[in-house]
Structure formats: structure tokens, C-alpha cells
Write an enzyme that holds these catalytic residues in place. Structure first.
Site, PDB file in Angstrom:
ATOM      1  N   TYR A   1     -22.336  11.500  35.309  1.00 24.59           N
ATOM      2  CA  TYR A   1     -23.558  10.084  34.892  1.00 24.59           C
ATOM      3  C   TYR A   1     -24.033   9.340  35.798  1.00 24.59           C
ATOM      4  O   TYR A   1     -25.067   8.980  36.571  1.00 24.59           O
ATOM      5  CB  TYR A   1     -24.204  10.170  33.935  1.00 24.59           C
ATOM      6  CG  TYR A   1     -24.471   9.297  33.148  1.00 24.59           C
ATOM      7  CD1 TYR A   1     -25.828   9.721  33.122  1.00 24.59           C
ATOM      8  CD2 TYR A   1     -24.116   8.475  32.131  1.00 24.59           C
ATOM      9  CE1 TYR A   1     -26.909   8.869  31.921  1.00 24.59           C
ATOM     10  CE2 TYR A   1     -25.008   8.290  31.186  1.00 24.59           C
ATOM     11  CZ  TYR A   1     -26.161   8.046  31.686  1.00 24.59           C
ATOM     12  OH  TYR A   1     -26.657   7.198  30.693  1.00 24.59           O
TER      13      TYR A   1
ATOM     14  N   ALA B   1     -15.050   8.983  39.753  1.00 22.94           N
ATOM     15  CA  ALA B   1     -14.883  10.042  39.476  1.00 22.94           C
ATOM     16  C   ALA B   1     -13.501   9.969  38.324  1.00 22.94           C
ATOM     17  O   ALA B   1     -12.472   9.772  38.879  1.00 22.94           O
ATOM     18  CB  ALA B   1     -13.959  11.336  40.483  1.00 22.94           C
TER      19      ALA B   1
ATOM     20  N   THR C   1     -14.600  -0.437  33.226  1.00 17.99           N
ATOM     21  CA  THR C   1     -14.685  -0.015  31.504  1.00 17.99           C
ATOM     22  C   THR C   1     -14.585  -1.418  31.154  1.00 17.99           C
ATOM     23  O   THR C   1     -13.288  -2.155  31.017  1.00 17.99           O
ATOM     24  CB  THR C   1     -13.736   1.162  30.989  1.00 17.99           C
ATOM     25  OG1 THR C   1     -14.747   1.154  29.680  1.00 17.99           O
ATOM     26  CG2 THR C   1     -12.930   1.534  31.698  1.00 17.99           C
TER      27      THR C   1
ATOM     28  N   TYR D   1      -7.389   6.372  28.108  1.00 16.88           N
ATOM     29  CA  TYR D   1      -8.276   6.208  28.800  1.00 16.88           C
ATOM     30  C   TYR D   1      -8.546   4.721  29.738  1.00 16.88           C
ATOM     31  O   TYR D   1      -8.612   4.114  31.217  1.00 16.88           O
ATOM     32  CB  TYR D   1      -9.763   6.422  28.343  1.00 16.88           C
ATOM     33  CG  TYR D   1     -10.735   5.307  28.768  1.00 16.88           C
ATOM     34  CD1 TYR D   1     -11.308   6.112  30.508  1.00 16.88           C
ATOM     35  CD2 TYR D   1     -11.330   4.702  28.332  1.00 16.88           C
ATOM     36  CE1 TYR D   1     -12.051   6.075  31.125  1.00 16.88           C
ATOM     37  CE2 TYR D   1     -13.268   4.361  29.731  1.00 16.88           C
ATOM     38  CZ  TYR D   1     -13.021   4.862  30.272  1.00 16.88           C
ATOM     39  OH  TYR D   1     -14.147   5.192  31.372  1.00 16.88           O
TER      40      TYR D   1
ATOM     41  N   ASN E   1     -21.669  -0.269  27.543  1.00 19.30           N
ATOM     42  CA  ASN E   1     -21.886   0.820  27.077  1.00 19.30           C
ATOM     43  C   ASN E   1     -23.235   1.985  27.881  1.00 19.30           C
ATOM     44  O   ASN E   1     -24.463   1.509  28.057  1.00 19.30           O
ATOM     45  CB  ASN E   1     -23.049   0.923  25.532  1.00 19.30           C
ATOM     46  CG  ASN E   1     -21.557   1.218  24.920  1.00 19.30           C
ATOM     47  OD1 ASN E   1     -20.871   0.664  25.059  1.00 19.30           O
ATOM     48  ND2 ASN E   1     -21.320   2.149  24.245  1.00 19.30           N
TER      49      ASN E   1
ATOM     50  N   LEU F   1     -23.660   8.348  21.068  1.00 16.34           N
ATOM     51  CA  LEU F   1     -25.131   8.290  20.690  1.00 16.34           C
ATOM     52  C   LEU F   1     -26.318   8.184  20.862  1.00 16.34           C
ATOM     53  O   LEU F   1     -26.776   9.180  19.657  1.00 16.34           O
ATOM     54  CB  LEU F   1     -24.563   6.658  20.394  1.00 16.34           C
ATOM     55  CG  LEU F   1     -25.544   6.345  18.814  1.00 16.34           C
ATOM     56  CD1 LEU F   1     -25.068   6.719  17.796  1.00 16.34           C
ATOM     57  CD2 LEU F   1     -25.599   4.635  18.683  1.00 16.34           C
TER      58      LEU F   1
END
Ligand code: UDP
Length: 327
Positions: free
Chosen positions: A11, A73, A116, A140, A169, A189
Site C-alpha cells: 500500500y 517491506a 511508525t 510490531y 495512520n 478503519l
């Protein structure tokens, strides 16, 4: 530059690869297609392979005279990382180290890494700055933090230049309508809400409405996927061997789960039934970025500043690709 986009069929990677290509870079995508999609990659640009195949990566970087790597990845299901940590440590850490070693062997000096907000865990301050303590609360987030540390160590020892970009996000789709979000299983979501509007789900579950937020539902900072891609392009332009950047990428504006659902109702014209269900384990009440450092350092501004315009691009994609990519 000649750029190897690792995970470029996924994505975030596919949108970033397109932005790099349009900016005039020569882009090669390396992906094992485990979650990625062949048709998200321009024809003739995909090399299938595993991150753990260091010899193949080194050879590829040498053959294509790669000058920079973008590394997207990773496995990214938080819940799965708790139940199956082996998969996350093996791929997200083992795979990334294999990639870094291949770069060192091939003499490639620049890398942009997808990090992240999950590296912060439950933040003490909102909005979250880069000074916030990084204390992940799930495997994660921990795997991503380990690679941030590995990058710092490799940069010092092997003169790499790196950017660790901490996404909030990621949301939305290319306004062209031919790249978008297609996860299996889908847990995010916005796509789930839009699947209700498409008649593919009966209702959306709101995971908790008793959080300490104005409407009781969780607040997140949704950033458009192309704004992320542009930040990658700008980070790459700045990178020099031996230098590092750690930057938050968000809009600085939060939207609650309830506000996201309302935006989806306005964009789709569908009533979108919603039910309140239990909290999802590990969800902090509010995650909003202070991305002023990224804005200043990269000379970058998110172009999509409200949830409705982000949802509109996602709806355009889901409506025209109700079953995602053909493959
Ligand atoms: N969420 C929800 N219902 C769903 C999926 C997600 O209420 O079916 C909430 C989730 O609890 C979180 C927010 O929506 O507060 C965003 O979740 P998502 O999984 O999209 O991203 P995350 O913040 O976990 O990276």
C-alpha cells in the site's frame, strides 16, 4: 537516482514508488508479493524475491547500480505480532538486517525506512514530537524500533545516510483511482467503513466509546498516502551518507472514530450503520503528530488536511475496485 523500493507492491510502497517515478527517478521494486500486488507495480519493474535472500539483493543492487533504498517491506498487523512474534522478529528484523547488509556489500549509502507511531507506545504528550520516549507496547512497534537503532549503528559504522519516517495512520488512495488500499485481511478503519457503504459488510463496530476523548472514541492522525510519498521523495533528496533524519509524518489534526464514520457517511451518502463494541486491546486513546519538524526540515506540507478529502480519495478507489486489485 536509481532506487530500489523494497515492499513497493504494498500500500504505502506502491504510492511512494509512483511519486519517485514521476519525479524522474529510476525505480525498481523488490517484493515477495506475500501481501503486495503485482498490478500495483509498473510493468517490467518488479523483481520478486525475499528480504532474507541477501545474495540476491546484493547482486540486484550491483546490477542495477542502485544508489538508494526505500524500505517498506514489513508485516504490520499489531494483533498478529502479539500472537505470532516469530513472524515479526524473523521478517521485520531479520529481513531488514539482511537488506542493510546487502546495501553495505553493494556500497549503497542511502536508505529511507518506514517507521511508525507504534514505536512510541502510549505517549505522555499529545501532539507527539520526535522527543517523545520510544516505548513500544507490542512486538510490531518493537521490531521497528530495533531497526531504527540498527540504522543508527550501521550509519555510524558504515557511513550510511538514513531517514526513519514515523507514520501516523496512512489513509486514502491515489486520486488517479488506480492505486489504493487492498489488505487481506483488512483491519483498518476507513476501508472497513467503506465496505459497509459498498454493501460488503452490514455494519461497522466502533471499538470502545468510553475513552477520555470528546466523543469517547479513539482519535488518530490520518495522513494521505500521497502526502507520505512526497515526504519520502523529499527525505531522499536531503540524505547524505553519514547523516540521519528521524521525523514524524502526520497532519497534526486528529479525527475520532466517530468523526471518520460521519465523514464516510457524507462522502458516500450511505447511512453506514455503526455499533459500539468492546475496546480493542492495545489502542491508545489519542495519537496525533507534531510534524512541524518534518515540515521544516523537508519543506513539506500535507496537501490533504481534512478527513473528508482523504476519505473521498479512498471512496473513489473502493467504489471502482470493490474487490481490490485483480490479482
Ligand atoms: N477501529 C474501530 N473499528 C474497526 C477498526 C478500527 O473502531 O473496525 C478503530 C481502532 O480502534 C482505532 C482506529 O479505528 O482507534 C484506527 O484503527 P486502524 O486499525 O485503522 O489503525 P491503527 O490506529 O490501529 O493503526
Amino acid at each position: 537516482m536509481k532506487i530500489l523500493v523494497v515492499g513497493g507492491a504494498g500500500y504505502v510502497g506502491s504510492h511512494a514508488a509512483r511519486i519517485l517515478d514521476r519525479a524522474g527517478h529510476e525505480v525498481w521494486v523488490y517484493d515477495n508479493l506475500c501481501y503486495g500486488h503485482r498490478s500495483a507495480v509498473p510493468k517490467g519493474r518488479l523483481i520478486e524475491g525475499s528480504l532474507l535472500d541477501g545474495a540476491k539483493l546484493t547482486e540486484l543492487m550491483q546490477a542495477k547500480q542502485i544508489e538508494a533504498v526505500m524500505h517498506f517491506a514489513a508485516y504490520a498487523y499489531v494483533g498478529e505480532s502479539v500472537t505470532d512474534p516469530s513472524k515479526y522478529y524473523g521478517n521485520n528484523i531479520g529481513g531488514s538486517i539482511s537488506l542493510l547488509d546487502a546495501m553495505v556489500a553493494a556500497g549503497v549509502k542511502r536508505i529511507v525506512f518506514s517507521s511508525t507511531t507504534a514505536t512510541y507506545g502510549v505517549p505522555e504528550q499529545i501532539p507527539i514530537t520526535e522527543q517523545e520516549k520510544q516505548q513500544p507496547i507490542n512486538p510490531y512497534g518493537f521490531t521497528k524500533l530495533v531497526i531504527e537503532q540498527a540504522l543508527a549503528d550501521y550509519a555510524r559504522a558504515y557511513d550510511l545516510g538514513y531517514a526513519a519516517l514515523r507514520y501516523f495512520n496512512a489513509a486514502g488512495a491515489s486520486p488517479d483511482g488506480d492505486l489504493g488500499e487492498d489488505h487481506d485481511p483488512e483491519t483498518h478503519l476507513i476501508p472497513l467503513v467503506l465496505q459497509v457503504a459498498l454493501g460488503q459488510r452490514e455494519q461497522i463496530s466502533i471499538f470502545g466509546d468510553d475513552y477520555p476523548t470528546p466523543d469517547g472514541t479513539c482519535i488518530r492522525d490520518y495522513i494521505h498516502i500521497d502526502d507520505l510519498g512526497t515526504a519520502h521523495l523529499k527525505a531522499l533528496d536531503l540524505l547524505e551518507p553519514g547523516q540521519s533524519l528521524q521525523l514524524n509524518l502526520g497532519t497534526g489534526r486528529g479525527a475520532s472514530v466517530q468523526e471518520v464514520i460521519d465523514a464516510c457517511r457524507r462522502v458516500t451518502g450511505h447511512p453506514i450503520p455503526a455499533v459500539i463494541s468492546a475496546r480493542r486491546e492495545g489502542d491508545p486513546p489519542e495519537l496525533v503528530a507534531d510534524s512541524s519538524l518534518a515540515q521544516r526540515v523537508l519543506d513539506w506540507q500535507p496537501q490533504y488536511n481534512d478527513i473528508e478529502s482523504i476519505v473521498a480519495t479512498a471512496w473513489n478507489w473502493h467504489r471502482s475496485h470493490p474487490n481490490g486489485y485483480e490479482d
